[in-house]
Write a protein that holds these residues in place. Structure first.
Motif, PDB file in Angstrom:
ATOM      1  N   SER A 257       0.894  -1.392   0.392  1.00 11.25           N
ATOM      2  CA  SER A 257       0.531   0.213   0.284  1.00 11.25           C
ATOM      3  C   SER A 257       0.541   0.588  -0.624  1.00 11.25           C
ATOM      4  O   SER A 257       0.236   2.380   0.036  1.00 11.25           O
ATOM      5  CB  SER A 257      -1.047  -0.059   0.751  1.00 11.25           C
ATOM      6  N   ARG A 258       2.378   1.242   0.096  1.00 10.53           N
ATOM      7  CA  ARG A 258       2.945   2.585   0.218  1.00 10.53           C
ATOM      8  C   ARG A 258       3.806   2.176  -0.861  1.00 10.53           C
ATOM      9  O   ARG A 258       4.670   2.964  -0.784  1.00 10.53           O
ATOM     10  CB  ARG A 258       3.842   2.358   1.739  1.00 10.53           C
ATOM     11  N   LEU A 259       3.900   1.547  -1.868  1.00 10.53           N
ATOM     12  CA  LEU A 259       4.513   1.923  -2.944  1.00 10.53           C
ATOM     13  C   LEU A 259       4.384   3.083  -4.030  1.00 10.53           C
ATOM     14  O   LEU A 259       3.444   3.410  -3.826  1.00 10.53           O
ATOM     15  CB  LEU A 259       4.444  -0.147  -3.703  1.00 10.53           C
ATOM     16  N   GLU A 260       6.056   3.758  -3.624  1.00 11.52           N
ATOM     17  CA  GLU A 260       6.104   4.563  -3.790  1.00 11.52           C
ATOM     18  C   GLU A 260       7.126   4.518  -5.500  1.00 11.52           C
ATOM     19  O   GLU A 260       6.533   5.733  -6.630  1.00 11.52           O
ATOM     20  CB  GLU A 260       6.748   6.095  -3.672  1.00 11.52           C
ATOM     21  N   VAL A 261       7.706   3.911  -5.697  1.00  9.62           N
ATOM     22  CA  VAL A 261       8.323   4.205  -7.065  1.00  9.62           C
ATOM     23  C   VAL A 261       8.891   1.628  -7.275  1.00  9.62           C
ATOM     24  O   VAL A 261       8.348   0.939  -6.440  1.00  9.62           O
ATOM     25  CB  VAL A 261      10.300   4.112  -6.721  1.00  9.62           C
ATOM     26  N   LEU A 262       8.368   2.025  -8.721  1.00  9.90           N
ATOM     27  CA  LEU A 262       7.943   0.737  -9.964  1.00  9.90           C
ATOM     28  C   LEU A 262       8.802   0.769 -10.725  1.00  9.90           C
ATOM     29  O   LEU A 262       8.342   1.439 -11.600  1.00  9.90           O
ATOM     30  CB  LEU A 262       6.486   0.477  -9.801  1.00  9.90           C
ATOM     31  N   TRP A 263       9.970  -0.066 -10.763  1.00  7.75           N
ATOM     32  CA  TRP A 263      10.396  -0.710 -12.509  1.00  7.75           C
ATOM     33  C   TRP A 263      10.101  -1.871 -12.382  1.00  7.75           C
ATOM     34  O   TRP A 263      10.034  -2.748 -11.530  1.00  7.75           O
ATOM     35  CB  TRP A 263      12.066  -0.961 -11.979  1.00  7.75           C
ATOM     36  N   TRP A 264       9.345  -1.869 -13.373  1.00  2.40           N
ATOM     37  CA  TRP A 264       8.484  -3.609 -14.206  1.00  2.40           C
ATOM     38  C   TRP A 264       9.470  -3.367 -15.854  1.00  2.40           C
ATOM     39  O   TRP A 264       8.212  -2.869 -16.499  1.00  2.40           O
ATOM     40  CB  TRP A 264       7.368  -3.388 -13.560  1.00  2.40           C
ATOM     41  N   SER A 265      10.502  -3.853 -15.391  1.00  2.00           N
ATOM     42  CA  SER A 265      10.582  -4.543 -16.739  1.00  2.00           C
ATOM     43  C   SER A 265      10.506  -5.371 -17.388  1.00  2.00           C
ATOM     44  O   SER A 265      11.309  -6.530 -17.053  1.00  2.00           O
ATOM     45  CB  SER A 265      12.244  -3.631 -16.641  1.00  2.00           C
ATOM     46  N   ASP A 266       9.145  -6.746 -17.713  1.00  2.00           N
ATOM     47  CA  ASP A 266       9.261  -7.382 -17.284  1.00  2.00           C
ATOM     48  C   ASP A 266       7.589  -7.612 -18.836  1.00  2.00           C
ATOM     49  O   ASP A 266       7.397  -6.894 -18.408  1.00  2.00           O
ATOM     50  CB  ASP A 266       8.544  -8.187 -16.542  1.00  2.00           C
ATOM     51  N   ALA A 267       6.697  -9.036 -18.495  1.00  2.00           N
ATOM     52  CA  ALA A 267       6.016  -9.389 -19.114  1.00  2.00           C
ATOM     53  C   ALA A 267       4.500  -8.577 -18.116  1.00  2.00           C
ATOM     54  O   ALA A 267       5.241  -8.712 -17.180  1.00  2.00           O
ATOM     55  CB  ALA A 267       5.512 -10.837 -19.732  1.00  2.00           C
ATOM     56  N   PHE A 268       3.437  -8.137 -18.656  1.00  2.00           N
ATOM     57  CA  PHE A 268       2.623  -7.495 -17.716  1.00  2.00           C
ATOM     58  C   PHE A 268       1.620  -7.360 -18.374  1.00  2.00           C
ATOM     59  O   PHE A 268       0.925  -7.409 -19.462  1.00  2.00           O
ATOM     60  CB  PHE A 268       2.675  -5.970 -17.938  1.00  2.00           C
ATOM     61  N   ASP A 269       0.140  -8.533 -17.802  1.00  2.00           N
ATOM     62  CA  ASP A 269      -0.995  -8.841 -18.585  1.00  2.00           C
ATOM     63  C   ASP A 269      -1.768  -7.884 -16.482  1.00  2.00           C
ATOM     64  O   ASP A 269      -1.974  -9.241 -15.828  1.00  2.00           O
ATOM     65  CB  ASP A 269      -1.593 -10.373 -18.614  1.00  2.00           C
ATOM     66  N   PRO A 270      -2.860  -7.211 -16.877  1.00  2.00           N
ATOM     67  CA  PRO A 270      -3.409  -7.105 -15.746  1.00  2.00           C
ATOM     68  C   PRO A 270      -4.516  -8.010 -15.153  1.00  2.00           C
ATOM     69  O   PRO A 270      -5.072  -8.484 -14.514  1.00  2.00           O
ATOM     70  CB  PRO A 270      -4.091  -5.624 -15.569  1.00  2.00           C
ATOM     71  N   SER A 271      -4.888  -9.144 -16.419  1.00  2.00           N
ATOM     72  CA  SER A 271      -5.465 -10.487 -15.597  1.00  2.00           C
ATOM     73  C   SER A 271      -4.537 -11.000 -14.751  1.00  2.00           C
ATOM     74  O   SER A 271      -5.404 -12.022 -14.285  1.00  2.00           O
ATOM     75  CB  SER A 271      -6.045 -10.716 -16.792  1.00  2.00           C
ATOM     76  N   PHE A 272      -3.311 -11.150 -15.256  1.00  2.00           N
ATOM     77  CA  PHE A 272      -2.720 -12.010 -14.364  1.00  2.00           C
ATOM     78  C   PHE A 272      -2.191 -11.385 -13.529  1.00  2.00           C
ATOM     79  O   PHE A 272      -0.943 -12.065 -12.393  1.00  2.00           O
ATOM     80  CB  PHE A 272      -1.602 -12.867 -15.200  1.00  2.00           C
ATOM     81  N   VAL A 273      -1.611 -10.105 -13.314  1.00  2.00           N
ATOM     82  CA  VAL A 273      -0.795  -9.842 -12.527  1.00  2.00           C
ATOM     83  C   VAL A 273      -1.974  -8.639 -11.930  1.00  2.00           C
ATOM     84  O   VAL A 273      -2.071  -7.481 -11.971  1.00  2.00           O
ATOM     85  CB  VAL A 273       0.753  -8.547 -12.552  1.00  2.00           C
ATOM     86  N   LEU A 274      -1.983  -8.924 -10.510  1.00  2.00           N
ATOM     87  CA  LEU A 274      -2.849  -7.877  -9.588  1.00  2.00           C
ATOM     88  C   LEU A 274      -1.841  -7.254  -8.926  1.00  2.00           C
ATOM     89  O   LEU A 274      -0.711  -6.921  -7.701  1.00  2.00           O
ATOM     90  CB  LEU A 274      -3.620  -8.505  -8.728  1.00  2.00           C
ATOM     91  N   PHE A 275      -2.168  -5.795  -7.937  1.00  2.00           N
ATOM     92  CA  PHE A 275      -1.366  -4.843  -7.341  1.00  2.00           C
ATOM     93  C   PHE A 275      -2.756  -4.274  -6.719  1.00  2.00           C
ATOM     94  O   PHE A 275      -4.057  -3.566  -7.253  1.00  2.00           O
ATOM     95  CB  PHE A 275      -0.799  -3.463  -8.272  1.00  2.00           C
ATOM     96  N   LEU A 307       1.139   0.664 -19.119  1.00  2.00           N
ATOM     97  CA  LEU A 307       0.124   2.369 -18.533  1.00  2.00           C
ATOM     98  C   LEU A 307      -0.830   2.759 -18.207  1.00  2.00           C
ATOM     99  O   LEU A 307      -1.145   3.715 -17.268  1.00  2.00           O
ATOM    100  CB  LEU A 307       1.063   3.492 -19.915  1.00  2.00           C
ATOM    101  N   GLN A 308      -1.465   1.961 -18.838  1.00  2.00           N
ATOM    102  CA  GLN A 308      -3.281   2.404 -18.637  1.00  2.00           C
ATOM    103  C   GLN A 308      -3.131   1.662 -16.900  1.00  2.00           C
ATOM    104  O   GLN A 308      -4.774   1.951 -16.373  1.00  2.00           O
ATOM    105  CB  GLN A 308      -4.231   1.519 -19.233  1.00  2.00           C
ATOM    106  N   HIS A 309      -2.663   0.805 -16.485  1.00  2.00           N
ATOM    107  CA  HIS A 309      -3.716   0.524 -14.630  1.00  2.00           C
ATOM    108  C   HIS A 309      -2.701   1.115 -13.938  1.00  2.00           C
ATOM    109  O   HIS A 309      -3.294   1.241 -13.491  1.00  2.00           O
ATOM    110  CB  HIS A 309      -2.486  -1.348 -14.710  1.00  2.00           C
ATOM    111  N   PHE A 310      -1.769   2.120 -14.038  1.00  2.00           N
ATOM    112  CA  PHE A 310      -0.868   3.462 -13.919  1.00  2.00           C
ATOM    113  C   PHE A 310      -1.290   4.718 -14.708  1.00  2.00           C
ATOM    114  O   PHE A 310      -0.242   5.537 -14.869  1.00  2.00           O
ATOM    115  CB  PHE A 310       0.117   2.985 -13.503  1.00  2.00           C
ATOM    116  N   PRO A 311      -1.656   5.547 -14.365  1.00  2.00           N
ATOM    117  CA  PRO A 311      -2.843   6.185 -15.426  1.00  2.00           C
ATOM    118  C   PRO A 311      -1.985   7.741 -15.072  1.00  2.00           C
ATOM    119  O   PRO A 311      -2.340   8.847 -15.559  1.00  2.00           O
ATOM    120  CB  PRO A 311      -4.449   5.989 -15.641  1.00  2.00           C
ATOM    121  N   THR A 312      -2.028   7.806 -13.025  1.00  2.00           N
ATOM    122  CA  THR A 312      -1.830   9.049 -12.651  1.00  2.00           C
ATOM    123  C   THR A 312      -0.032   9.276 -11.606  1.00  2.00           C
ATOM    124  O   THR A 312      -0.358  10.000 -10.762  1.00  2.00           O
ATOM    125  CB  THR A 312      -3.155   9.145 -11.524  1.00  2.00           C
TER     126      THR A 312
END
Length: 330
Positions: A257-275, A307-312
């Motif tokens: 819940s306090r995550l401020e910085v995210l480096w995600w250099s990998d595959a991503f699909d919101p159907s299988f990756v939950l934040f 990008l769509q998952h973190f629009p702000t």
């Protein structure tokens, strides 16, 4: 300076050797290594054994790991260690002297062990397959920092024990035959003070579940074969996931819940990756996008979904890779 010279002139005695032990310790700690400090014993009887009273043992690269055990034995009557630093090309006797070091480190002590091989230095991890020696990680109950870079040997994790004071752990270039134990070892029950964790270039971790009440920074860099990731860390502020899923569809659940910085250099699909409940994210960094040359549309799709998952987010770190094109000479 002349009056303190070991080579006495003009009737002066060896006034440097007459200094108190704590000043001599301070002098020896400024030398580049423990072997250099040990060589001062030739100066006079006064200097014999002074090096063994130091709270630090340092063998910089390229050192002889077989000398570490005798150095620990020689310093057994001295103070507890605040630092053990070894950098070498093999791990001769390392299992034995690491167990000794685990019992000798003071509360808040630091251990750095780097093993490099010619194959690794050339980036040829596959060339190291002949090195199938087991490396046993002892439980460091008092150490605050443990950094191990092991040249792709098989690392056996301690099945029990509490790393009570460990705040920072780095495991690099390791084969984890029992990778399923890794999540248990780094979670709060066994690492109750852990704040920074880095696992880089590791094999054998198929499923990783980390549940930590203290972890603030987590870096996972090229975990070959990783299929499932779960992180429950309410204090986590920075997460770096790089090339762990080999561009397969990842299965991941991140509760931070306090995550401020995210480096995600990998595959991503919101159907299988939950934040879950990531509302404080300020910076997002993702993989490079190649502007010219062969284009990977699947990779671009993953990037768009991220990008769509973190629009702000306040800061988007976007890297466009313009490869230099050589022009034929006329």
């Amino acid at each position: 300076i002349e009056e303190l010279s070991l080579g006495s002139t003009g009737g002066l005695g060896d006034r440097l050797s007459a200094l108190p032990d704590d000043i001599l310790h301070s002098i020896l700690l400024r030398l580049p290594s423990t072997p250099a400090a040990a060589r001062t014993c030739v100066l006079s009887r006064r200097w014999r054994g002074i090096w063994a009273q130091l709270p630090e043992i340092r063998f910089p690269f390229p050192s002889n790991p077989a000398a570490v055990g005798p150095a620990l034995a020689a310093s057994a009557a001295g103070p507890a260690l605040r630092l053990l630093h070894v950098a070498c090309r093999d791990d001769t006797g390392a299992n034995a002297w690491l167990r000794t070091a685990a019992s000798r480190l003071i509360a808040g002590g630091e251990l750095y062990f780097y093993k490099r091989t010619p194959g690794e230095e050339k980036g040829q991890a596959e060339a190291l397959s002949w090195q199938c020696r087991n490396f046993e990680l002892p439980c460091f109950e008092t150490a605050a920092k443990v950094w191990l870079r092991l040249g792709f040997v098989d690392l056996e994790l301690p099945p029990t024990g509490v790393f009570a004071r460990l705040t920072e752990l780095r495991l690099e270039h390791v084969n984890l035959e029992r990778g399923f134990q890794l999540g248990d070892m780094v979670s709060s029950p066994r690492c109750p003070a852990l704040r920074e964790l880095c696992i880089a270039r590791a094999w054998g971790v198929v499923s990783l579940c980390i549940i930590s009440q203290t972890l603030e920074r987590l870096e996972l860099d090229i975990l070959h074969g990783l299929e499932e990731l779960t992180v429950v860390a309410p204090m986590l502020r920075a997460l770096n996931v790089h090339a762990c899923f080999a561009w397969r569809k990842p299965v991941a659940a991140i509760y931070a819940s306090r995550l401020e910085v995210l480096w995600w250099s990998d595959a991503f699909d919101p159907s299988f990756v939950l934040f879950g409940e990531v509302e404080n994210l300020q910076q997002l960094t993702t993989f490079d996008i190649h502007v010219y040359g062969r284009f990977d549309y699947a990779l671009l799709q993953d990037y768009v979904m991220l990008l769509q998952h973190f629009p702000t987010v306040s800061c988007l770190d976007l890297k466009l890779n313009y490869q230099r094109v050589s022009t034929p000479s006329l």
